[in-house]
Scaffold this active site. Structure first.
Site, PDB file in Angstrom:
ATOM      1  N   ASP A  11       0.872  -1.169   0.000  1.00 42.07           N
ATOM      2  CA  ASP A  11       0.000   0.000   0.000  1.00 42.07           C
ATOM      3  C   ASP A  11       0.919   1.233   0.000  1.00 42.07           C
ATOM      4  OD1 ASP A  11      -2.297   1.659   0.533  1.00 42.07           O
ATOM      5  OD2 ASP A  11      -1.650   1.716   2.616  1.00 42.07           O
ATOM      6  N   ASP A  13      -0.159   5.091   0.765  1.00 42.45           N
ATOM      7  CA  ASP A  13      -0.459   6.080   1.810  1.00 42.45           C
ATOM      8  C   ASP A  13      -0.516   5.405   3.182  1.00 42.45           C
ATOM      9  OD1 ASP A  13      -0.704   8.020  -0.150  1.00 42.45           O
ATOM     10  OD2 ASP A  13      -2.854   7.749  -0.358  1.00 42.45           O
ATOM     11  N   GLY A  49      -7.505   4.331   3.992  1.00 46.42           N
ATOM     12  CA  GLY A  49      -7.557   3.353   2.905  1.00 46.42           C
ATOM     13  C   GLY A  49      -8.839   3.374   2.083  1.00 46.42           C
ATOM     14  N   ASN A 119      -3.941   9.512  -7.085  1.00 46.93           N
ATOM     15  CA  ASN A 119      -2.732  10.348  -7.131  1.00 46.93           C
ATOM     16  C   ASN A 119      -1.467   9.529  -6.942  1.00 46.93           C
ATOM     17  OD1 ASN A 119      -3.910  13.134  -7.246  1.00 46.93           O
ATOM     18  ND2 ASN A 119      -4.912  12.402  -5.396  1.00 46.93           N
ATOM     19  N   ASP A 171      -1.699  -0.412   6.010  1.00 48.05           N
ATOM     20  CA  ASP A 171      -1.899   0.290   7.291  1.00 48.05           C
ATOM     21  C   ASP A 171      -3.385   0.416   7.651  1.00 48.05           C
ATOM     22  OD1 ASP A 171      -2.430   2.196   5.204  1.00 48.05           O
ATOM     23  OD2 ASP A 171      -2.437   3.742   6.760  1.00 48.05           O
TER      24      ASP A 171
HETATM   25  P1  B16 Z   1      -7.181   9.822  -3.795  1.00 53.98           P
HETATM   26  P2  B16 Z   1      -3.845   3.986  -0.087  1.00 53.98           P
HETATM   27  C1  B16 Z   1      -5.844   5.779  -0.108  1.00 53.98           C
HETATM   28  O1  B16 Z   1      -4.545   5.401  -0.470  1.00 53.98           O
HETATM   29  C2  B16 Z   1      -5.787   6.641   1.131  1.00 53.98           C
HETATM   30  O2  B16 Z   1      -5.387   5.880   2.262  1.00 53.98           O
HETATM   31  C3  B16 Z   1      -7.139   7.251   1.409  1.00 53.98           C
HETATM   32  O3  B16 Z   1      -7.058   8.112   2.525  1.00 53.98           O
HETATM   33  C4  B16 Z   1      -7.613   8.021   0.173  1.00 53.98           C
HETATM   34  O4  B16 Z   1      -8.901   8.560   0.373  1.00 53.98           O
HETATM   35  C5  B16 Z   1      -7.622   7.078  -1.031  1.00 53.98           C
HETATM   36  O5  B16 Z   1      -6.332   6.538  -1.224  1.00 53.98           O
HETATM   37  C6  B16 Z   1      -8.021   7.799  -2.313  1.00 53.98           C
HETATM   38  O6  B16 Z   1      -7.060   8.773  -2.583  1.00 53.98           O
HETATM   39  O7  B16 Z   1      -8.158  10.864  -3.383  1.00 53.98           O
HETATM   40  O8  B16 Z   1      -5.754  10.345  -3.899  1.00 53.98           O
HETATM   41  O9  B16 Z   1      -7.595   9.056  -5.010  1.00 53.98           O
HETATM   42  O10 B16 Z   1      -3.734   3.953   1.406  1.00 53.98           O
HETATM   43  O11 B16 Z   1      -4.757   2.919  -0.681  1.00 53.98           O
HETATM   44  O12 B16 Z   1      -2.498   4.088  -0.778  1.00 53.98           O
HETATM   45 MG    MG Z   2      -2.949   3.164   3.325  1.00 53.43          MG
END
Ligand code: B16
Ligand code: MG
Length: 215
Positions: A11, A13, A49, A119, A171
């Site tokens: 993962d 973030d 997540g 992103n 996480d």
């Molecule tokens: P975006 P991960 C997730 O990333 C984040 O943990 C979560 O907080 C976020 O809302 C989601 O991506 C979408 O992100 O707005 O940038 O598309 O933890 O799966 O790497």
């Molecule tokens: Mg995460």
């Protein structure tokens, strides 16, 4: 003790970098704009997540908005998020992160990303680790986000490794659920009480070696 995997799917973030604080600040900015109460604790408990749309649905729950307004709020939150991450650099990578990814590759194990973020590629480029990755599954890759297994199954396909010999690292409890539903071993990063189905839990991934992940 985990068995040696053919691929490790990380993962992004909250695991390889700490963008979860930036997600919180961007959502908080939007919630303040709209006069909606929103706390750090809610962010940690409910949004970790979780996809952009589902995060917004949690924040505005019980309030009436049109689909156009929902789209505009998601775009606005993303602009706030872009402003916050624009200054990110390799210094924002998990301490020892580059050495860990290199060590995993040197051991003949594939390295992939399984992130729900749209992103993801921008953040990977800012961290300058794209060159160390064999596959990237992100928020643009599949329809169903975590806790559905799709993102991790897709990542395993990208690196051509059967799910049964993949290890997923997460996480978020929703992410651990996704990894276990995909039929993989799951390594959780964070406090023990956050997770329900993890095969192993480490409080942090900072300065860890491959063997620390598996022992
Ligand atoms: P975006 P991960 C997730 O990333 C984040 O943990 C979560 O907080 C976020 O809302 C989601 O991506 C979408 O992100 O707005 O940038 O598309 O933890 O799966 O790497
Ligand atoms: Mg995460």
């Amino acid at each position: 003790m985990l068995k040696k995997p053919g691929a490790i799917i990380f993962d992004l973030d909250g695991v390889l970098t700490d963008t979860s604080e930036y997600h919180y600040q961007a959502w908080k900015h939007l919630a303040d704009d709209e006069g909606i109460p929103f706390t750090h604790e809610e962010n940690d408990e409910h949004l970790r997540g979780v996809s952009r749309r589902e995060s917004l649905m949690y924040i505005i729950r019980g309030r009436q908005y049109s689909e156009d307004q929902i789209q505009e709020m998601m775009d606005r939150k993303n602009r706030y998020y872009h402003d916050l991450i624009s200054h990110m650099s390799p210094n924002d990578l998990l301490p020892g992160g580059r050495a860990l990814l290199q060590e995993i590759r040197d051991a003949g194990i594939k390295v992939a990303i399984g992130s729900g973020s749209k992103n993801c590629r921008m953040v990977l480029d800012l961290l300058q680790i794209t060159d160390l990755l064999d596959g990237i599954a992100d928020g643009n890759s599949v329809v169903n986000g975590k806790p559905a297994p799709d993102l991790f199954v897709y990542a395993a396909g990208l690196v051509n490794i059967p799910v049964a010999v993949c290890l997923g690292v997460e996480d978020a409890d929703a992410g651990i659920e996704a990894i276990k539903s995909a039929g993989m071993q799951a390594l959780a990063i964070g406090p023990q009480e956050r997770f329900h189905r993890a095969d192993k839990i480490l409080p942090t991934l900072a300065n860890k070696h491959l063997q620390d992940l598996l022992d």
